[in-house]
Design an enzyme around this catalytic site. Structure first.
Site, PDB file in Angstrom:
ATOM      1  N   GLU B 461       0.803  -1.233   0.000  1.00 47.03           N
ATOM      2  CA  GLU B 461       0.000   0.000   0.000  1.00 47.03           C
ATOM      3  C   GLU B 461       0.831   1.276   0.000  1.00 47.03           C
ATOM      4  O   GLU B 461       0.285   2.364  -0.142  1.00 47.03           O
ATOM      5  CB  GLU B 461      -0.933   0.013   1.212  1.00 47.03           C
ATOM      6  CG  GLU B 461      -2.043  -1.015   1.114  1.00 47.03           C
ATOM      7  CD  GLU B 461      -2.832  -1.132   2.411  1.00 47.03           C
ATOM      8  OE1 GLU B 461      -2.294  -0.782   3.468  1.00 47.03           O
ATOM      9  OE2 GLU B 461      -3.993  -1.592   2.352  1.00 47.03           O
ATOM     10  N   LYS B 560       5.834  -1.966   1.767  1.00 43.39           N
ATOM     11  CA  LYS B 560       5.247  -2.268   3.065  1.00 43.39           C
ATOM     12  C   LYS B 560       5.250  -3.758   3.341  1.00 43.39           C
ATOM     13  O   LYS B 560       5.488  -4.195   4.451  1.00 43.39           O
ATOM     14  CB  LYS B 560       3.812  -1.733   3.076  1.00 43.39           C
ATOM     15  CG  LYS B 560       3.088  -1.918   4.402  1.00 43.39           C
ATOM     16  CD  LYS B 560       1.674  -1.353   4.315  1.00 43.39           C
ATOM     17  CE  LYS B 560       0.891  -1.626   5.587  1.00 43.39           C
ATOM     18  NZ  LYS B 560      -0.541  -1.390   5.412  1.00 43.39           N
ATOM     19  N   GLN B 561       4.916  -4.537   2.307  1.00 43.25           N
ATOM     20  CA  GLN B 561       4.664  -5.946   2.565  1.00 43.25           C
ATOM     21  C   GLN B 561       4.826  -6.747   1.286  1.00 43.25           C
ATOM     22  O   GLN B 561       4.963  -6.192   0.205  1.00 43.25           O
ATOM     23  CB  GLN B 561       3.244  -6.121   3.088  1.00 43.25           C
ATOM     24  CG  GLN B 561       2.179  -5.796   2.055  1.00 43.25           C
ATOM     25  CD  GLN B 561       0.797  -5.653   2.677  1.00 43.25           C
ATOM     26  OE1 GLN B 561       0.416  -4.559   3.073  1.00 43.25           O
ATOM     27  NE2 GLN B 561       0.075  -6.749   2.773  1.00 43.25           N
TER      28      GLN B 561
END
Lengths: 707, 707
Positions: B461, B560-561
């Site tokens: 995100e 982020k991930q």
């Protein structure tokens, strides 16, 4: 012939930057900021060179300021008398903008008597390499006087220093300073010849960057001591002749020939307005600026967004030129308009490089164009006032409408001049490359036949990354159509022709909604509908940026500047007056007019819809932009002050195309005036298809006569 | 059978929120935060109801907290003894997470002697409407004692109050509080029956929102005074049976049947790890949470991103369920997995409405799904720490990958259960609508044959509004292919089939570059390539958001991930081990793991590439998410704490599919273990295509035996 004088006798340090702009002189080759002779870089003193750029380290690339040959101050009995530190008894600064002559008178009172300095100076418009100055010193008591004068090479820079090497010296009685830029080894030489009409002891003082003369003499009361300076600026990349020997020139001859040139210019550019002196004054002041910065006698040069008032916006050329300034030149100095367009033709290769950089075809012109079409705009153009961090902006990558503006400017020139030859000399190739560029922007949903353009920034920069900005789509169609129309004379290959026909036919063109309003972009009507004042009241910091992802305007319908309104005034034949009026009334209260490009478009559209009273205040706002204190000087934490030639050009457009109602219909000039109540008449000249016309308007009747 | 006990004897007010999460109890119908009996909304006390939502004014819509029937405190000789204000001599809080029984022991020292409170309580998993509590008071000196206990209706809300009407009363010996929500008139009733084993004077105290009993008695030293509370929670929208008469229930019977149920659950869900007690403890703690929040015995309910730990993220269901949690249920409680999918089938209409809202076809599932598929996510999900203004986020409008995650979850369920029937009961329609949705996202450049998806937010995100996020495009293709594969059994109309074939064939699928790295989205490789630590060092405020337009990560390669890594582990058969390893090594150091959904994906991919030692710390990070102090509790200025069931589910996936290497090959379960060095073995059970298997791993050998 009216006198046009701008006077200031208040001495307020807060106004130093503003005065530097509004008292500007220039001759297209350079601009001289309206600062005082004793001022230095601290007071934003600058001799700003047209079209010469340099990049220092990782800073923004920007235009170069030359060493300042006007630098002068005095000492009386060993004490310095100079503004702003030594408060005067009287001080007045003046710009005779009929002749671009700047003058100042300053009296200082001392315990022994009074000192007076009078100085007059100008950037010669007859000899574009030269500056002339006449500095007069007098006292009403005998004293030991010293005039320190020379070339100040310690120039004001925003992202400098640009001169990595400097050479200082004297030769044949003249002093000189040469600076060499670091990026491209361009030399800028300022030479000056000083003539005194009195006996004095002269010593030279050279520093790293500057050369000064100390002229010492015993001054007698009531006698005038006059110094004349004749300066010359040249660079290693000049494309027109030099000035000759400056020691053979003198102030009075120079000023005379300078005035003759200005008289010629005004003869064809002055606009008389009967019944409204303020409007007449402001409009001609705007015209003065357009004349100061016109690249006369040059090959392929254009005009920066802040004219020649400094390095703001990197001294770069924006769409402003083709959208707002070129009209004036087209109708008063077509050779200048052609020079502006030649600049775009010459920089086509830069535009092609930029398109490629973004994976696009054709020519994507620079948002901030420097020499060769070099894109001066960075990805970070605003500093966040809350974090002091640079903010990612999309001016560089998403303001696709810039290429179309150039085509639009070209077609205005061709239509008004009849100069189709330019198409054979590079312009047709340019237009085709712009069309290819827009073609490569088109996308279409899997099951749709319509072409769309997504993720753009339109003229209204407060709304970034929108889809189907009505203006941008319409301009893309205009470019496709232009190539297709010209294809009778300039045959295209069939594949390209079919592609452009397909593009023109299928591109999404926004239509008015049930209320007659055209949506600025997909989803605009869903944004919060609040007033400009409400949005302004949400500011936490007066300098914060209204746009970007989280600006106070971003998620509202408040826009920065004309967008739909610009489109309507540019394509007025596509729309009914009702639609134009409805949109004007919808968008005007939602417009901040945060750009100097805005008000004139509203003014023009108001004229087109026969609302001169609505048009009038917006015209005045445009015409007075540089005369008005407190303009928008900040973009986030970045200083954006300077002169506003697009606003000046916009005022001319509103006056001539709007109020005077001069437009082309079926290849003929027509005049359908729409004067504001208080105007009794207008008269001015203009050139159309190589012939000069005089326009005479009285009340609601206009006459165009060939001269 | 190991004991699983979580203990805390430190009393630190900074940990109150964290303890409320990690000591959570639940039974799928509600969760009870691990706060103490005397706590109120100040300490984030909550009985959080599954699937019941309310919207108060313009605030975010969120799940509803029931009145708290556990509320209890004491007075001794007229003075209140309650934590945290009255400091204890000794205090211990404990969760027996084998049985979901919470207990506390607290000693206070007074000038006359010591007071002891012991309390045990649980959310009955055998009777999902019931809570039982046993509160024991004792002193070592005679005193006048008072136990104040009742139902606290003054509940903690983030965007409340939700009960616009409350009814308080007593009937047949039981007290009750009924709250009525404002938006949809849903009633939540908490009833309780209080049983004392000693003589006391009882008075009732009713307030606007609450009902309390004051139980006064003369306490004798060394005697235990026990209060049992049997509470019942019901709502007006319950879809399963009530509990019967609470006055006929007692604590010891209830705890016995509750333990029997938990034993049954653990019998099939416990995972033994030989050689690593910490990993075993943490993994089973994660499994405990998955069991607490499973919607057993319910029709079409799903699990919020923060489980039943409160109103954070609006109590809404995210893609977390189908991506990270469902695997556990598929293999241990398929009826729960089916209930989760039924929720998506039931909310298809909501997803269709959302698609239409954005001018898209088919089903666009809510990013934050509430009942009926209502989109709980707003356009503003983060508060700017510098301006305190809401920031426009794109989670709601641009995280297109959510619909594909649901299809992916469904197919995991179908493949492992063999339950193709679900397709006849709404799931096929759901998959088709998702495929139509992705079809409507496809765009293609005017002269290209490739379909692209622009302007999306992928799993990472921090990078908003990107083009061709590799993960999103691949998931879209997966959805197209799923429908096409199923079209043998579930015939499609020809036009749709052709459209999906065209979509699948022509959608842009990103390939590894010359170094074997797949670019996360168009232009990702051009972003600044700096370390996570460098990015972190640029923070001005520790709570500031890393993403958005101007976040510290936004214009860097720091993500982020898991994004590419998630894609690779989901489609591992499409890629060589080399490619998977190259990408793992490229992206891991660039990943902040700012989402609890991240580490498990890296762990899984590390196992797939036979790097169990790389996988291990990331597995432990996932398994210990809720056991670890100092998790990420802020998104800008918005509190985002709570339990992390996706992380728990991810730990299970990493353990079973990663380390144990359980995967399906040619319709068969295979076990190819990849244990970390310190693990000697694993054993656990799982269900596959309706049959139970026992998995036994010793060193690098795994055996799967049918039970």
């Amino acid at each position: 012939m009216m006198e046009f004088i701008l006077t200031e006798s208040e001495l307020n340090e807060d106004n130093t930057a503003w005065n530097g702009n509004r008292f500007l002189m220039g001759n297209g080759y350079f601009g001289i900021r309206g600062t005082l002779e004793e001022y230095t870089k601290k007071q934003m003193c600058a001799v700003n060179m047209a079209g010469i750029y340099d990049k220092m380290g990782n800073s923004w690339r920007e235009s170069v300021n030359a060493p300042n040959p006007l630098y002068t101050y005095i000492k009386v009995n060993g004490k310095i008398y100079a503004l702003p530190d030594e408060k005067p008894k009287f001080h007045q600064q003046e710009l005779d903008f009929r002749y671009g002559i700047h003058s100042r008178v300053t009296h200082w009172q001392t315990e022994h008597g009074n000192i007076t300095v009078v100085c007059e100076r100008f950037a010669s418009i007859a000899r574009q390499h030269n500056i002339a100055m006449k500095y007069t010193f007098s006292v009403d008591f005998d004293c030991e006087a010293e005039i320190i004068t020379g070339i100040d090479g310690d120039v004001w820079d925003i992202n400098g220093p640009h001169f990595v090497k400097m050479k200082i010296g004297s030769k044949d009685g003249a002093d000189y300073v040469t600076g060499m830029t670091g990026e491209k080894n361009i030399s800028v030489t300022v030479k000056e010849y000083i003539r005194t009409d009195f006996q004095a002891e002269q010593t030279n003082q050279n520093t790293d960057k500057s050369i000064f003369r100390h002229i010492k003499f015993s001054a007698k009361a009531e006698k005038e001591y006059i110094i004349e300076k004749i300066a010359e600026i040249t660079t290693s990349v000049d494309d027109f002749g030099t000035s000759g020997s400056i020691d053979e020139l003198n102030y009075s001859d120079l000023v005379a020939e300078h005035k003759v040139e200005w008289d010629k210019i005004w003869d064809i550019s002055e606009i008389h307005i009967d019944g409204d002196d303020e409007a007449e004054y402001s409009l001609n002041y705007s015209i003065y600026h357009l004349n100061c910065i016109a690249p006369r006698n040059m090959k392929g040069k254009s005009i920066p967004a802040r004219g020649l008032s400094g390095q703001v916006y990197k001294g770069a050329v924006f769409w402003d030129t083709e959208m707002f300034m070129i009209d004036y030149y087209i109708h008063t100095a077509p050779e200048v308009a052609k020079t502006l367009l030649q600049y775009r033709i010459d920089t086509l290769s830069g535009a092609k490089i930029k398109a490629k950089e973004y994976g696009l075809d054709g020519a994507y012109y620079a948002w901030e164009s420097q020499e060769g079409g070099y894109e001066g705009c960075s990805d970070y153009n605003v500093t966040d006032v809350f974090t002091n961090r640079p903010m990612r902006t999309y001016f560089r990558d998403k303001q696709y409408h810039v290429s179309a503006a150039i085509v639009y400017g070209l077609m205005k020139y061709i239509n008004a001049s009849g100069d189709y030859d330019i198409l054979n000399n590079g312009a047709m190739e340019m237009v085709i490359e712009c069309a290819k560029f827009y073609r490569s922007l088109l996308i279409r949903k899997a099951d749709s036949s319509l072409y769309e353009i997504h993720d753009v920034v339109g003229p209204d920069e407060y709304h970034e990354r929108v889809n189907n900005n009505a203006y941008t789509n319409r301009m893309a169609k205009f470019v496709f159509d232009t190539v297709l129309e010209l294809s009778d004379k300039y045959p295209l290959d069939n594949k390209l022709k079919e592609m452009l026909q397909d593009s023109s036919k299928n591109i999404l063109i926004k239509k008015p909604n049930e209320n007659g309003v055209i949506e600025q972009f997909d989803g605009y009507f869903k944004l919060e509908d609040v007033s400009v004042e409400t949005v302004r009241s949400r500011l936490i910091n007066p300098k914060e940026y209204w746009g970007g992802a989280y600006g106070v305007a971003s998620n509202t319908q408040v826009i920065k500047q004309a967008d739909i309104v610009a489109m309507l005034s540019m394509f007025k034949n596509d729309y009914t007056k009702d639609i134009m009026e409805t949109n004007l009334k919808y968008y005007e209260p939602r417009t901040e007019h945060g750009s100097s490009l805005s008000a004139c478009m509203y003014s023009l559209l108001a004229c087109y819809t026969n609302n001169p009273e609505i048009a009038y205040p917006m015209f005045m706002k445009s015409a007075k932009t540089d005369l008005t204190k407190g303009g928008k000087e900040w973009l986030g934490l970045i200083y954006i002050g300077g002169t506003h030639p697009a606003s000046a050009g916009g005022a001319w457009i509103a006056a001539v195309k709007g109020f005077a109602g001069i437009n082309e219909e079926h290849g003929q000039l027509v005049c359908r005036p729409n004067l504001p109540e208080k105007w009794n008449g207008m008269n001015f000249k203009l050139i159309y298809k190589g012939k000069w016309y005089s326009v005479e308007i009285k009340d609601d009747k206009g006459t165009i006569s060939m001269i």
